[in-house]
Design an enzyme around this catalytic site. Structure first.
Site, PDB file in Angstrom:
ATOM      1  N   ILE A 207       1.011  -1.311   0.209  1.00 37.07           N
ATOM      2  CA  ILE A 207      -0.030   0.026  -0.013  1.00 37.07           C
ATOM      3  C   ILE A 207       0.798   1.310   0.148  1.00 37.07           C
ATOM      4  CG2 ILE A 207      -1.947   1.327   1.137  1.00 37.07           C
ATOM      5  CD1 ILE A 207      -2.634  -1.495   2.392  1.00 37.07           C
ATOM      6  N   ASP A 223      -6.262  -0.161   9.966  1.00 34.07           N
ATOM      7  CA  ASP A 223      -6.680  -1.759  10.062  1.00 34.07           C
ATOM      8  C   ASP A 223      -7.938  -2.005   9.125  1.00 34.07           C
ATOM      9  OD1 ASP A 223      -4.754  -2.254  11.913  1.00 34.07           O
ATOM     10  OD2 ASP A 223      -5.977  -2.776  13.510  1.00 34.07           O
ATOM     11  N   GLU A 249       1.478  -4.057   5.568  1.00 34.40           N
ATOM     12  CA  GLU A 249       0.226  -3.902   4.466  1.00 34.40           C
ATOM     13  C   GLU A 249       1.197  -4.182   3.347  1.00 34.40           C
ATOM     14  OE1 GLU A 249       3.492  -1.980   4.149  1.00 34.40           O
ATOM     15  OE2 GLU A 249       2.430  -0.198   3.131  1.00 34.40           O
TER      16      GLU A 249
HETATM   17  P1  GH3 Z   1       5.338   3.391   0.885  1.00 37.50           P
HETATM   18  O1  GH3 Z   1       4.518   4.234  -0.223  1.00 37.50           O
HETATM   19  O2  GH3 Z   1       6.616   3.686   0.426  1.00 37.50           O
HETATM   20  O3  GH3 Z   1       4.981   2.090   0.898  1.00 37.50           O
HETATM   21  O4  GH3 Z   1       4.850   4.024   1.985  1.00 37.50           O
HETATM   22  P2  GH3 Z   1       4.556   3.462   3.593  1.00 37.50           P
HETATM   23  O5  GH3 Z   1       4.148   4.647   4.368  1.00 37.50           O
HETATM   24  O6  GH3 Z   1       3.630   2.527   3.230  1.00 37.50           O
HETATM   25  O7  GH3 Z   1       5.644   2.892   4.008  1.00 37.50           O
HETATM   26  P3  GH3 Z   1       6.342   1.715   4.932  1.00 37.50           P
HETATM   27  O8  GH3 Z   1       5.861   0.369   4.151  1.00 37.50           O
HETATM   28  O9  GH3 Z   1       7.573   1.621   5.397  1.00 37.50           O
HETATM   29  O10 GH3 Z   1       5.101   1.820   6.029  1.00 37.50           O
HETATM   30  C1  GH3 Z   1       4.297   0.655   6.639  1.00 37.50           C
HETATM   31  C2  GH3 Z   1       3.323   1.166   7.625  1.00 37.50           C
HETATM   32  O11 GH3 Z   1       2.185   0.392   7.852  1.00 37.50           O
HETATM   33  C3  GH3 Z   1       4.043   1.182   8.751  1.00 37.50           C
HETATM   34  C4  GH3 Z   1       3.239   0.486  10.068  1.00 37.50           C
HETATM   35  O12 GH3 Z   1       2.909   1.348  10.971  1.00 37.50           O
HETATM   36  C5  GH3 Z   1       2.001  -0.022   9.203  1.00 37.50           C
HETATM   37  N1  GH3 Z   1       1.611  -1.151   9.496  1.00 37.50           N
HETATM   38  C6  GH3 Z   1       1.807  -2.371   9.439  1.00 37.50           C
HETATM   39  N2  GH3 Z   1       1.215  -3.260   9.855  1.00 37.50           N
HETATM   40  C7  GH3 Z   1       0.128  -2.673  10.302  1.00 37.50           C
HETATM   41  C8  GH3 Z   1      -1.307  -3.072  10.797  1.00 37.50           C
HETATM   42  O13 GH3 Z   1      -1.349  -4.361  11.145  1.00 37.50           O
HETATM   43  N3  GH3 Z   1      -2.053  -2.000  11.049  1.00 37.50           N
HETATM   44  C9  GH3 Z   1      -1.978  -0.931  10.764  1.00 37.50           C
HETATM   45  N4  GH3 Z   1      -2.816   0.119  11.276  1.00 37.50           N
HETATM   46  N5  GH3 Z   1      -0.950  -0.498  10.440  1.00 37.50           N
HETATM   47  C10 GH3 Z   1       0.161  -1.431  10.028  1.00 37.50           C
HETATM   48 MG    MG Z   2       3.687   0.784   2.274  1.00 43.02          MG
HETATM   49 MG    MG Z   3       5.815  -1.779   3.354  1.00 46.61          MG
END
Ligand code: GH3
Ligand code: MG
Ligand code: MG
Length: 345
Positions: A207, A223, A249
């Site tokens: 995402i 979520d 994500e």
């Molecule tokens: P990019 O476009 O580069 O992918 O930017 P991004 O903001 O998506 O970057 P990144 O992949 O580093 O960030 C992923 C974020 O997803 C960090 C974390 O807080 C969040 N995340 C991971 N798992 C979960 C979850 O189960 N629930 C929620 N609400 N957030 C989550």
């Molecule tokens: Mg991302």
């Molecule tokens: Mg990621």
């Protein structure tokens, strides 16, 4: 009888995956009930229609699985099986159908939380005694309970998609089944597939700017977005494809038996479905996707290629579908040298 029954129950409950569970249930029914044919069917929805497809059955006295076949069975509309339709409409656990040539078929839908995604078909030339019916009922209950437990361990609890552990298992099995020691028939099939450009594809989906969703709207909305994206994944791919939540994500899709052109179309369609979706409160969300052809390289290398394509998509505007092999061909990505496996570890 008692001893045989116990042996089968032990066999059924020691399985750690759905295919083996199906196989042990089919062989239990085949042997205990003496049924001529036992099949496990899966029920799945495609374009708002319900379809039925055999997953495990008996062939020449042996249990075989659709996963052992190299070709896909697209399934049949459920309307081709009126007795099964009736059993589900009437919420029955068992429905008998007697054909013109006096063959008896029992349809046993497996009810889980008011839904049926699997059913058993038991065929016999002679009527079933009340004893055999009771044995079948018992086995069906064990099967149902055990499916429930397996689902729980194979799936991610937030989105209901298959989890990372299941991906590792399924992916290494998929790769192992394409090694040289497969049957001549399957090899022939595979050659025909390569000649027509049909292959298997792996995509990594991430995402875009998901941190912003969490930061602006909070974790609960984050979520919610994950659940909605998971639903879009489910509805954008065919039943024979597999969708996994890889972590956070990030999602992985295995696309079966299709050409590059179709794979690209299917992935693009999913990307567009997300782009056009109105997420409550959050509004618009986009995804980036990197994919590659599944070759006979190791799982880490294949995943690494899809990941590289994904990072290319991220670095070049996001909300894009990028194909690794093409990026390498056009020189946009460097193909890795042969010690890449070492680097990955
Ligand atoms: P990019 O476009 O580069 O992918 O930017 P991004 O903001 O998506 O970057 P990144 O992949 O580093 O960030 C992923 C974020 O997803 C960090 C974390 O807080 C969040 N995340 C991971 N798992 C979960 C979850 O189960 N629930 C929620 N609400 N957030 C989550
Ligand atoms: Mg991302
Ligand atoms: Mg990621």
């Amino acid at each position: 009888m008692m001893e045989a029954l116990l042996k089968h129950l032990v066999d059924i409950t020691c399985q750690r995956d759905h295919r083996l569970l199906d196989s042990s249930v089919v062989s239990a029914l085949h042997e205990l009930v003496g049924a001529e044919q036992v099949r496990v069917h899966e029920l799945f929805r495609f374009r708002d229609e319900l379809f039925v497809r055999p997953r495990v059955w008996i062939k020449d006295g042996k249990v075989v699985s659709s996963e052992d076949m190299d070709t896909d069975n697209a399934g049949e509309p459920i309307s081709n099986y009126p007795a099964l339709v009736d059993s589900i409409r009437q919420r029955k656990d068992c429905m008998e159908q007697i054909t013109e040539n006096n063959e008896r078929t029992l349809w046993l839908p497996v009810w889980l939380n008011d839904k049926v995604s699997t059913c058993l078909e038991v065929k016999n030339p002679t009527p079933y005694s009340s004893d055999t019916l009771r044995v079948m009922e018992g086995i069906l209950s064990v099967y149902r309970n055990y499916q429930n437990i397996l689902d729980y361990s194979e799936r991610d609890s937030l989105t209901g998609l298959l989890n990372r552990k299941t991906f590792d298992e399924k992916f290494s099995r998929l790769l192992a089944s394409s090694t040289p020691e497969m049957s001549p028939q399957n090899q022939e099939e595979r050659r025909n597939q390569s000649a027509t450009g049909i292959g298997q594809w792996l995509a990594v989906v991430d995402i875009d700017h998901f941190k912003r969703v969490n930061d602006q709207f909070g974790h609960l909305y984050g979520d919610e977005v994950l659940i909605l994206v998971a639903n879009l994944l489910r509805s954008s791919f065919r039943a024979q494809d597999r969708v996994f939540r890889f972590g956070g994500e990030e999602f992985v899709v295995l696309l079966r038996s299709t050409t590059l052109e179709d794979a690209r179309k299917i992935f693009e369609r999913f990307r567009t479905n997300v782009e056009q979706h109105e997420f409550p409160q959050v509004g618009k969300v986009t995804v980036s996707l990197g994919f590659t052809k599944i070759s006979n390289e190791s799982p880490v290398v294949i995943l690494g290629h899809a990941d590289q394509a994904l990072y290319y998509a991220k670095a070049n505007g996001r909300n894009r579908v990028c194909y690794y092999d093409e990026l390498v061909e056009t020189g946009e990505l460097q193909s890795e040298v042969s010690n890449d496996e070492v680097e990955f570890f």
